[in-house]
Design a protein around this motif. Structure first.
Motif: not given
Length: 221
Positions: A11, A15, A18, A55, A59
């Motif tokens: 995951q 991230k 992205e 973001a 992270c």
């Protein structure tokens, strides 16, 4: 427990990928706003920058939680540490796209770039976006050869950036000091964006091999 841990690692990689896609889009739109004097696109990049910042925070929060709760070792530890560094580089890439957009907004409705240098920035913009997209794929694939291939495109951006100084130092430069300052700063923004994309790719090489390309043979972070 360990299966859930590895799901979290995946995951985290998603991230990061992205984020790389986000900053690629930001630089694409910022370059278009710069070349076409498009205020709406510049405003979109400026508004959306907070999403990149958020973001990065997400992270880092997940990475530090993994460090604290799972005590990863070997490849897993490298993956978490690389994610922290990559998130920082990706946020900086977003900031650099933001600077380009702000330059376009600041000069609007006048163009920022003199005609003499537009083609150089169009090319740097194309390469910068491609580098960010390639970094996105490298994060997903952990492909070492693909990661190392980013270096060639980065070299082209460096060459264009250096050539801009030759253009600016020409005694016949007719556009004045303000334009020269804009071109100098904008060239630097693109050059640094490309450098950070390469840095992200190098972090993925580090995850796979335990070695940072260009930094000797130790397990550097």
């Amino acid at each position: 427990m360990r299966e859930a841990y590895h799901v979290e690692l995946e995951q985290l990689a998603v991230k990061l990928a992205e984020m790389s896609g986000q900053v690629a889009t930001a630089m694409e739109l910022a370059t278009e706003s710069l070349l076409n004097t498009d205020l709406a696109l510049a405003e979109q990049v400026i508004t959306d920058d907070v999403k990149v910042d958020d973001a990065r925070s997400a992270c880092e929060e997940q990475a530090y939680a993994l460090l604290a709760l799972q005590a990863p070792v070997a490849t897993d530890l490298r993956a978490v540490l690389a994610a922290i560094h990559a998130a920082e580089s990706l946020e900086r890439m977003g900031d650099l796209a933001l600077h380009v957009a702000k330059a376009a907004r600041r000069r609007h409705p006048d163009p920022v770039l003199p005609d003499q240098v537009r083609e150089y920035f169009a090319r740097m913009g194309t390469i910068a976006v491609r580098l960010a997209r390639q970094a996105e794929e490298v994060i997903k694939s952990k492909d070492v050869d693909a990661a190392l291939a980013l270096e060639a495109d980065d070299d082209e951006v460096d060459d264009i950036h250096k050539h801009l100084f030759t253009v600016l130092m020409d005694r016949e430069w007719p556009y004045g000091v303000a334009a020269a300052v804009d071109v100098t700063l904008l060239g630097r923004f693109y050059e640094r964006f490309a450098d950070h994309a390469v840095s992200v790719a190098r972090r993925m090489v580090f995850v796979v091999t335990g070695k940072m390309p260009g930094y000797g043979t130790s397990d550097e972070v």
